[in-house]
Motif scaffolding. Structure first.
Motif, PDB file in Angstrom:
ATOM      1  N   ALA A 111       9.031   4.514   4.728  1.00  0.00           N
ATOM      2  CA  ALA A 111       8.495   5.801   5.157  1.00  0.00           C
ATOM      3  C   ALA A 111       6.991   5.841   4.889  1.00  0.00           C
ATOM      4  N   PRO A 112       6.215   6.436   5.804  1.00  0.00           N
ATOM      5  CA  PRO A 112       4.765   6.515   5.600  1.00  0.00           C
ATOM      6  C   PRO A 112       4.342   7.081   4.251  1.00  0.00           C
ATOM      7  N   PRO A 113       5.034   8.126   3.709  1.00  0.00           N
ATOM      8  CA  PRO A 113       4.596   8.617   2.391  1.00  0.00           C
ATOM      9  C   PRO A 113       4.712   7.540   1.310  1.00  0.00           C
ATOM     10  N   LEU A 114       5.752   6.705   1.395  1.00  0.00           N
ATOM     11  CA  LEU A 114       5.897   5.643   0.410  1.00  0.00           C
ATOM     12  C   LEU A 114       4.743   4.652   0.484  1.00  0.00           C
ATOM     13  N   ILE A 115       4.356   4.314   1.725  1.00  0.00           N
ATOM     14  CA  ILE A 115       3.269   3.361   1.901  1.00  0.00           C
ATOM     15  C   ILE A 115       1.958   3.949   1.385  1.00  0.00           C
ATOM     16  N   GLY A 116       1.691   5.207   1.734  1.00  0.00           N
ATOM     17  CA  GLY A 116       0.468   5.844   1.262  1.00  0.00           C
ATOM     18  C   GLY A 116       0.407   5.914  -0.258  1.00  0.00           C
ATOM     19  N   ASP A 117       1.528   6.314  -0.872  1.00  0.00           N
ATOM     20  CA  ASP A 117       1.544   6.384  -2.336  1.00  0.00           C
ATOM     21  C   ASP A 117       1.404   4.996  -2.949  1.00  0.00           C
ATOM     22  N   ALA A 118       2.004   3.990  -2.307  1.00  0.00           N
ATOM     23  CA  ALA A 118       1.908   2.634  -2.830  1.00  0.00           C
ATOM     24  C   ALA A 118       0.467   2.137  -2.800  1.00  0.00           C
ATOM     25  N   VAL A 119      -0.260   2.432  -1.723  1.00  0.00           N
ATOM     26  CA  VAL A 119      -1.660   2.010  -1.625  1.00  0.00           C
ATOM     27  C   VAL A 119      -2.491   2.695  -2.708  1.00  0.00           C
ATOM     28  N   LEU A 120      -2.250   4.005  -2.909  1.00  0.00           N
ATOM     29  CA  LEU A 120      -2.990   4.706  -3.960  1.00  0.00           C
ATOM     30  C   LEU A 120      -2.676   4.129  -5.334  1.00  0.00           C
ATOM     31  N   THR A 121      -1.417   3.798  -5.561  1.00  0.00           N
ATOM     32  CA  THR A 121      -1.035   3.191  -6.841  1.00  0.00           C
ATOM     33  C   THR A 121      -1.744   1.847  -7.024  1.00  0.00           C
ATOM     34  N   LEU A 122      -1.755   1.043  -5.948  1.00  0.00           N
ATOM     35  CA  LEU A 122      -2.411  -0.269  -6.015  1.00  0.00           C
ATOM     36  C   LEU A 122      -3.889  -0.123  -6.334  1.00  0.00           C
TER      37      LEU A 122
END
Length: 916
Positions: A111-122
């Motif tokens: 899901a796009p929210p997961l990807i966005g949060d993952a990038v911010l976490t990275l």
């Protein structure tokens, strides 16, 4: 020579960038560099990278590609490729999301929210070692999926030591336009700066050629650098033609001349590099011999970044010139070569094969078909339509071609492209006459009908006939059948009769082995929630609990729709905002409009009325621009109920009439019924309870909760209160009995609150009173601020007549706070009158400081107390932008220029408690 030494006349821009880089280390931020093609944006980005590296920042660079704009997450892959090792060290959920999205591993797209949060976490983790700077060139060509993530990073960069510097070409749209970033506009060089650049680069250039160069370049740095090649001799002069050709065309001609002198192997490699898009030397090395790149490097057409190994063009016009100078067979060969090197990326591989195909190819067509559905699940309807059309062109049989065109027509009709959808539908029928009755074709035709001047009954018959006669075996896993059934839900709700819903229910019963999960829940919570909604609560809860895992944006939207009448829209807010954000960045307008509907409704019910009105106006504009005009009435309704609640009856009635005038000729009985809600509310606000009773009764008669009229649950309290106010005690009691008999209170906490409010008014027993007060005391009731406040007011009026003044005051003060926060002026005025009747000092002082309204006074006091705009917004159920707008008006009224002066200004006007 350094990147900074190469710049002339950019002192102001470099100063801004230097200050920005210093701020990144402290608190992050984002900066947008904007300018015309060739104006020097890329040079400024190179200087930025040099400054950042000297300052110890971790620099990540990437550029958007017009040829990769339809390939999801291609840009993100380019940007984060060097962090592959860091990705592996992330928590499993973030690691898996990025691994799949970036193409490092197999699996369904998260899901796009997961990807966005993952990038911010990275990025946050990487920034623990050194601040991170993302440098993005040609941001206008970033693919949609990556654009959504980039916009999220830019908006949240201020919360961490992460900076974003992006460059966009003037006149283009890009994902950062709506993020409110600080912008640096790069303008043409001044004559003096242009002359200094030319003198530094070409100190021996003859005076005449020098002046001609300055005249032709007009301050464009790229032209100043590139054009001297064409001015070195008479053979390259423009034959004395008047200087009327746009600079970009002159530069493209310059590039074409330089490309023509390259070896054939080099030109073919540049063409491959253009189509491949990523510029990753490791990927390109598996496709061609990179030694052929050397002549292009020497000609300064491309450069290779030593740190990342990426090959980049010095200007996008070079790519355009390369494509323009190639032959059809050269382009076809380049695409086939690119496809051969992308065996692990089926979506990009199929696109290259599709371009290279010279005739029908069902294998490639099938791959494109699958790719279309993948991008559709990600919310990109336009890319899905384009891919399906190409799949249709390559289809081996007329039937397959027609099927794919019909599906593209359906997606287009649902997304708002009426004209294009009609053309596709006509083409499908012409290709295979039997397609006219196919499910996708019928659904498309039905949607086009209701979006035009057609009536719902005809559209319903058309689709029902196609479902009944379809060759689908009633298999629930048939995508076309599932889409047709969801369209049938819309049409049946519009028609609003038991007969129309019976057709839908018969079809549902025939689905094997059982209906799809979302459709099953929707079929129970949406058509007739008072009778079937409670049965679906557990299943709806299961769907909501898995929203964070959803990758199909259409399912997210439909789960929101299934939540409406069970009052679970609050659980969908985060995902509604996701859909709206994607829509604002160019995603599917249909998904965006559905999300706007859900937020507007939830905003009204929870007292966020300012935001509800703002979003409704935004949605109406989108209905017009997207071609989805049949959805406009929803937002007329949203505006009407807020207008009614705030004491603007004329506006509320006018908007309700607009709904009715649109709905009646089309047979949209559901909209005709719902238009009575704002009328009933507006009449009650004016104290005209006779009219309020008539309008509420028009939705559902007293003592009846009409089947297949779900809005009847939203006017229950209106009907009972108006009935009691007009002496219709028997009708009020009958309605309360009807509500209890169908178990309204089991649908949601809001419905329980309304049921107990009605019971306290009509049963008039100590038990009913105690039950209501127990319900009101529960924190869950606080969410439904409008209903809770109205019920408190009506109940307080009853107990005040019993002379129980203390009890009445308790409820009236709570109601006052709720009405005041929403700006529900008519009910606020009634509350003040009731408080006076209890002997209580008026809650609204006769003279507010600086002639502030009640809401402005409350905002001023909270701001004086040190609360931020966001904290005030949360407390008063407003948007932070609305709070800011109020403060902008409050300052001059109180004669102050900042928040610091509010406390003194307010204290000068007396005590803070107006009811003390």
């Amino acid at each position: 020579m350094s990147a900074v030494d190469d710049l002339f006349g950019r002192e102001a821009e470099l100063s801004i960038i230097s200050r920005f880089l210093r701020s990144v280390r402290e608190h992050g931020g984002a900066l947008l560099v904007r300018g015309e093609s060739g104006i020097g944006k890329s040079a400024l980005l190179s200087a930025t990278a040099a400054f950042a590296a000297l300052d110890g920042l971790r620099v990540l660079r990437a550029a958007g590609s017009e040829f990769e704009a339809d390939v999801s997450y291609s840009f993100l892959n380019q940007l984060l490729l060097s962090l592959r090792a860091e990705v592996r060290q992330l928590p499993s959920s973030s690691r898996d999301a990025l691994t799949i999205a970036l193409g490092f591993g197999p699996g369904p797209t998260p899901a796009p929210p997961l990807i966005g949060d993952a990038v911010l976490t990275l990025l946050t983790r990487v920034a623990e070692h050194a601040p991170v700077l993302l440098i993005v060139d040609d941001v206008q060509w970033v693919d949609r999926a990556s654009a959504a993530v980039l916009g999220l990073v830019a908006q949240r960069a201020a919360d961490r030591p992460v900076g974003v510097v992006a460059a966009a070409t003037t006149g283009t749209q890009n994902p950062l336009d709506r993020c409110g970033l600080t912008e640096v506009t790069v303008r043409p060089l001044t004559p003096d700066s242009s002359a200094r650049l030319v003198d530094a680069r070409l100190p021996t250039l003859p005076a005449q050629a020098r002046q001609r160069l300055l005249d032709l370049a007009q301050g464009n740095p790229l032209a100043l650098i590139e054009l001297p090649v064409t001015l070195s001799g008479d053979d390259h002069e423009p034959d004395g033609r008047p200087d009327v050709v746009p600079l970009s065309e002159r530069l493209q001609a310059v590039f074409a001349q330089r490309i023509a002198s390259l070896p054939d192997a080099t030109r073919r490699l540049l063409l491959l590099l253009t189509f491949e898009g990523s510029g990753d030397a490791r990927v390109l090395g598996g496709m061609a011999d990179l030694t052929a790149l050397a002549p292009a490097e020497r000609a300064e057409l491309v450069r290779v970044h030593e740190d990342s190994g990426r090959v980049v063009f010095r200007h996008p016009l070079i790519r355009s010139a390369i494509v323009a100078m190639s032959t059809h067979e050269e382009r076809r060969t380049a695409h086939l070569t690119a496809a051969g090197g992308l065996s692990t990326d089926p979506e990009r591989r199929s696109r290259h094969l599709a371009v290279a195909a010279s005739g029908p190819d069902e294998v490639v067509s099938g791959h494109l078909d699958e790719a279309a559905h993948r991008v559709l699940r990600q919310g990109d309807s336009q890319a899905a339509i384009a891919t399906l059309i190409r799949a249709a062109e390559l289809s081996a049989t007329p039937g397959d071609r027609a099927r794919r065109l019909a599906e593209a027509a359906y997606i287009g009709a649902e997304a708002g492209g009426s004209a294009d959808a009609t053309t596709l539908l006509t083409d499908a029928a012409a290709t295979s006459p039997g397609t006219a009755g196919s499910l996708h074709a019928a659904a498309a035709a039905a949607l086009l009908m209701i979006n035009g001047d057609g009536d719902v009954h005809t559209a319903h018959r058309l689709l029902a006939g196609a479902i009944e006669a379809g060759d689908h075996g009633w298999r629930a896993d048939d995508p076309a059948l599932e889409e047709a059934m969801h369209t049938m839900v819309l049409l049946s709700w519009y028609a609003g009769t038991a007969e129309h819903w019976a057709v839908f229910r018969r079809a549902m019963e025939r689905l094997t082995p059982h209906p799809p999960d979302v459709l099953s829940v929707l079929s129970r919570t949406f058509p007739d929630p008072v009778r079937t909604g409670a049965d679906a609560r557990a299943d709806l809860e299961a769907l909501i609990s898995r929203l964070s895992e959803e990758t199909d944006l259409t399912r997210i939207m439909r789960i929101g729709t299934a939540s409406v009448y069970l009052d679970r829209l609050g659980d969908n807010r985060e995902y509604s905002w996701l859909l709206i954000g994607q829509g604002r960045e160019g995603g599917a307008p249909r998904l965006q409009l559905s999300a706007l509907m859900h937020l507007c409704l939830d905003d009204f019910l929870t007292g966020r009325w300012e935001e509800s009105e703002e979003l409704a106006h935004e949605a109406q504009k989108l209905c017009s621009t997207s071609g989805l005009t049949f959805l406009n009435w929803y937002f007329l309704y949203n505006r009407a109920i807020v207008a009614a609640g705030r004491g603007r009856p004329g506006e509320a009635f006018e908007l309700a009439d607009e709904i009715t005038h649109w709905a009646l000729p089309r047979g949209v009985a559901g909209a005709v019924a719902i238009a009575h809600h704002p009328r009933a509310l507006a009449a009650a606000a004016e104290g005209d309870f006779e009219a309020a009773f008539l309008h509420a009764s028009a939705v559902s008669p007293p003592g009846v909760l009409a089947p297949y009229v779900p809005i009847s649950t939203w006017v229950m309290f209106d009907l009972v209160e108006a009935a009691l106010r007009t002496g219709r005690t028997a009708e009020a009691r009958a309605h309360g009995d009807a509500m209890r008999s169908v178990g309204v209170a089991e649908l949601s906490w809001r419905m329980r609150l309304i049921q107990h409010g009605v019971d306290a008014l009509v049963l008039d027993t100590d038990e009913a009173d105690a039950q209501l007060e127990e319900t009101l005391a529960d924190e869950q009731s606080a969410r439904w601020v409008f209903e809770a406040s109205r019920i408190r007011l009506a109940f307080a009026e009853k107990v005040r007549r019993r002379k129980d003044f203390a009890r009445a005051r308790t409820h009236l003060l709570a109601a006052h706070a709720g009405f005041d926060a929403m700006g529900a002026e008519p009910w606020l005025a009634r509350t003040v009158v009731e408080l006076r009747a209890t002997g209580y000092r008026p809650v609204i002082a006769e003279q507010q400081p600086g002639d502030l309204t009640a809401q402005e006074l409350e905002i001023a006091r909270l701001a004086a107390g040190g609360l931020t705009n966001k904290q005030i917004a949360e407390r008063l159920y407003l948007s932070h932008r609305t709070v800011g707008a109020h403060l902008y008006r409050i300052f001059p009224k109180l004669g102050v220029s900042s928040r610091a002066g509010l406390r003194d200004a307010l204290s000068a006007h007396g005590p803070e408690d107006p009811g003390a």
